[in-house]
Design a protein around this motif. Structure first.
Motif, PDB file in Angstrom:
ATOM      1  N   ASP A  62      -2.396 -28.480 -41.961  1.00 29.35           N
ATOM      2  CA  ASP A  62      -2.512 -28.194 -40.760  1.00 29.35           C
ATOM      3  C   ASP A  62      -2.968 -26.689 -40.570  1.00 29.35           C
ATOM      4  O   ASP A  62      -2.844 -26.315 -40.283  1.00 29.35           O
ATOM      5  CB  ASP A  62      -1.626 -28.396 -39.854  1.00 29.35           C
ATOM      6  CG  ASP A  62       0.461 -27.966 -40.748  1.00 29.35           C
ATOM      7  OD1 ASP A  62      -0.001 -27.030 -41.954  1.00 29.35           O
ATOM      8  OD2 ASP A  62       1.235 -28.243 -40.144  1.00 29.35           O
ATOM      9  N   GLN A  63      -2.970 -26.445 -42.342  1.00 24.65           N
ATOM     10  CA  GLN A  63      -3.625 -24.928 -42.055  1.00 24.65           C
ATOM     11  C   GLN A  63      -2.618 -24.107 -41.852  1.00 24.65           C
ATOM     12  O   GLN A  63      -3.021 -22.686 -41.445  1.00 24.65           O
ATOM     13  CB  GLN A  63      -4.568 -24.674 -41.752  1.00 24.65           C
ATOM     14  CG  GLN A  63      -5.730 -25.840 -42.667  1.00 24.65           C
ATOM     15  CD  GLN A  63      -7.089 -25.689 -41.185  1.00 24.65           C
ATOM     16  OE1 GLN A  63      -7.872 -24.476 -40.902  1.00 24.65           O
ATOM     17  NE2 GLN A  63      -7.721 -27.000 -40.515  1.00 24.65           N
ATOM     18  N   ARG A  64      -1.557 -24.395 -40.892  1.00 27.12           N
ATOM     19  CA  ARG A  64      -0.382 -23.453 -40.824  1.00 27.12           C
ATOM     20  C   ARG A  64      -0.430 -22.152 -41.855  1.00 27.12           C
ATOM     21  O   ARG A  64       0.404 -22.901 -43.007  1.00 27.12           O
ATOM     22  CB  ARG A  64       0.825 -23.734 -40.250  1.00 27.12           C
ATOM     23  CG  ARG A  64       1.583 -23.101 -39.049  1.00 27.12           C
ATOM     24  CD  ARG A  64       2.585 -23.279 -38.566  1.00 27.12           C
ATOM     25  NE  ARG A  64       3.219 -22.766 -37.708  1.00 27.12           N
ATOM     26  CZ  ARG A  64       4.730 -22.615 -37.187  1.00 27.12           C
ATOM     27  NH1 ARG A  64       4.370 -24.092 -36.485  1.00 27.12           N
ATOM     28  NH2 ARG A  64       5.221 -21.783 -36.329  1.00 27.12           N
ATOM     29  N   CYS A  65      -0.379 -21.028 -41.893  1.00 28.61           N
ATOM     30  CA  CYS A  65       0.142 -19.969 -42.722  1.00 28.61           C
ATOM     31  C   CYS A  65       1.210 -19.405 -42.139  1.00 28.61           C
ATOM     32  O   CYS A  65       1.490 -18.931 -41.021  1.00 28.61           O
ATOM     33  CB  CYS A  65      -1.055 -18.885 -42.249  1.00 28.61           C
ATOM     34  SG  CYS A  65      -2.302 -19.255 -43.898  1.00 28.61           S
ATOM     35  N   TYR A  66       2.149 -18.599 -43.094  1.00 28.67           N
ATOM     36  CA  TYR A  66       3.287 -17.901 -42.963  1.00 28.67           C
ATOM     37  C   TYR A  66       2.780 -16.855 -44.014  1.00 28.67           C
ATOM     38  O   TYR A  66       2.619 -16.442 -45.008  1.00 28.67           O
ATOM     39  CB  TYR A  66       4.625 -18.263 -43.093  1.00 28.67           C
ATOM     40  CG  TYR A  66       4.731 -19.660 -42.494  1.00 28.67           C
ATOM     41  CD1 TYR A  66       5.634 -19.481 -41.465  1.00 28.67           C
ATOM     42  CD2 TYR A  66       4.448 -20.744 -43.017  1.00 28.67           C
ATOM     43  CE1 TYR A  66       5.635 -20.431 -40.709  1.00 28.67           C
ATOM     44  CE2 TYR A  66       4.854 -22.090 -42.855  1.00 28.67           C
ATOM     45  CZ  TYR A  66       5.100 -22.400 -41.676  1.00 28.67           C
ATOM     46  OH  TYR A  66       5.496 -23.714 -40.657  1.00 28.67           O
ATOM     47  N   THR A 103      10.603 -22.359 -38.813  1.00 26.96           N
ATOM     48  CA  THR A 103       9.174 -23.511 -38.091  1.00 26.96           C
ATOM     49  C   THR A 103      10.210 -24.183 -36.605  1.00 26.96           C
ATOM     50  O   THR A 103      11.586 -24.065 -36.150  1.00 26.96           O
ATOM     51  CB  THR A 103       9.186 -24.187 -39.204  1.00 26.96           C
ATOM     52  OG1 THR A 103      10.186 -25.080 -39.358  1.00 26.96           O
ATOM     53  CG2 THR A 103       9.259 -23.198 -40.425  1.00 26.96           C
ATOM     54  N   CYS A 108       0.877 -21.054 -47.193  1.00 22.88           N
ATOM     55  CA  CYS A 108       0.129 -21.994 -46.288  1.00 22.88           C
ATOM     56  C   CYS A 108       0.807 -23.281 -46.511  1.00 22.88           C
ATOM     57  O   CYS A 108       0.747 -23.606 -47.547  1.00 22.88           O
ATOM     58  CB  CYS A 108      -1.811 -21.437 -46.005  1.00 22.88           C
ATOM     59  SG  CYS A 108      -2.010 -19.689 -45.847  1.00 22.88           S
ATOM     60  N   ARG A 109       0.758 -24.699 -45.459  1.00 20.14           N
ATOM     61  CA  ARG A 109       0.687 -25.736 -45.430  1.00 20.14           C
ATOM     62  C   ARG A 109      -0.757 -25.572 -45.252  1.00 20.14           C
ATOM     63  O   ARG A 109      -1.783 -26.144 -44.914  1.00 20.14           O
ATOM     64  CB  ARG A 109       1.610 -26.162 -43.899  1.00 20.14           C
ATOM     65  CG  ARG A 109       1.588 -27.455 -44.257  1.00 20.14           C
ATOM     66  CD  ARG A 109       2.679 -28.280 -42.747  1.00 20.14           C
ATOM     67  NE  ARG A 109       2.902 -29.642 -43.250  1.00 20.14           N
ATOM     68  CZ  ARG A 109       4.042 -30.198 -43.465  1.00 20.14           C
ATOM     69  NH1 ARG A 109       4.406 -29.039 -43.863  1.00 20.14           N
ATOM     70  NH2 ARG A 109       4.278 -31.404 -43.321  1.00 20.14           N
TER      71      ARG A 109
END
Length: 242
Positions: free
Chosen positions: A172-176, A183, A168-169
């Motif tokens: 920005d809370q983006r999770c993979y 991306t 997770c980044r």
């Protein structure tokens, strides 16, 4: 009635959230499982509008009145804790050294808004310190070159074998999740779980904008990792963002 927080703005004093005057941040409570005797660097993000406000790190005693003892303010070191503010990135980091089992408990990343009648903002983190943490990383800081790749290995205990694994980044809370994801900035994230207490993350086609803080995550546990991205070697054409 206006909610308020009793703040004694001196190091090693007590904050009290008596009337729930503390405003939570975007993330719900984080949980970290950390190695005794080790060091951890924790990123705490804040809104750009709080750049000139005081930031602090405190220990929440979880009493009936929710007292919080301030351990350090921004750009200071108190005992084993250092707080460093990075206004250009709208975040501050907390470094805790020589972790001990007695450090286990709830902590706050917090921004002081000012005055006892104004709410501070904070993010809760629950830290467990033990000799064999349930989630860890081989390296908490990694670096790569623009256009290149970088790998991170996340280790988990047997009890988390069947939990979802994520990368997770932080900002920005983006999770993979497990598998490959292309991306929006032409880099790619590949997560592979060996099913034997380890999963790996590979980021390829790195861009300068990929630099920053990330979290290895499984189940309810997270561990921070910092990624640095340097310029591509001379003569190398790096992929450019669209």
């Amino acid at each position: 009635m206006v909610p308020f927080t009793f703040l004694i703005c001196a190091q090693n004093h007590i904050c009290s959230d008596v009337s729930a005057g503390i405003e939570s941040w975007r993330w719900s409570e984080r949980q970290l499982s950390l190695q005794s005797g080790g060091t951890v660097n924790i990123p705490c993000h804040y809104d750009m509008k709080y750049i000139h406000h005081k930031k602090y790190w405190c220990y929440d005693a979880r009493t009936a009145f929710n007292y919080c003892k301030i351990l350090a303010y921004e750009n200071t070191t108190q005992d084993r804790v250092t707080v460093t503010d990075y206004p250009a990135q709208s975040l501050f980091t907390v470094t805790m050294r020589d972790l001990q089992s007695g450090d286990t408990g709830m902590y706050w990343c917090a921004v002081e808004i000012g005055g006892i009648f104004q709410r501070d903002v904070k993010e809760d983190l629950y830290i467990t310190v033990k000799s064999d943490p349930d989630l860890s990383v081989l390296e908490s800081s990694v670096s790569g070159q623009e256009g290149g790749s970088v790998s991170v290995q996340c280790l988990y205990s047997a009890g988390y074998q069947n939990e979802q694994k994520q990368w997770c980044r932080s900002k920005d809370q983006r999770c993979y999740t497990v598998g490959r994801t292309d991306t929006s900035q032409n880099s790619a994230v590949q997560i592979s779980d060996d099913g034997r207490r380890s999963f790996s993350v590979e980021m390829s086609g790195l861009q300068k904008s990929d630099a920053g803080w990330y979290w290895c995550k499984t189940g309810d546990l997270q561990v921070p990792v910092h990624l640095s991205v340097s310029d591509a070697p001379p003569g190398t054409i790096a992929n450019k963002s669209i």
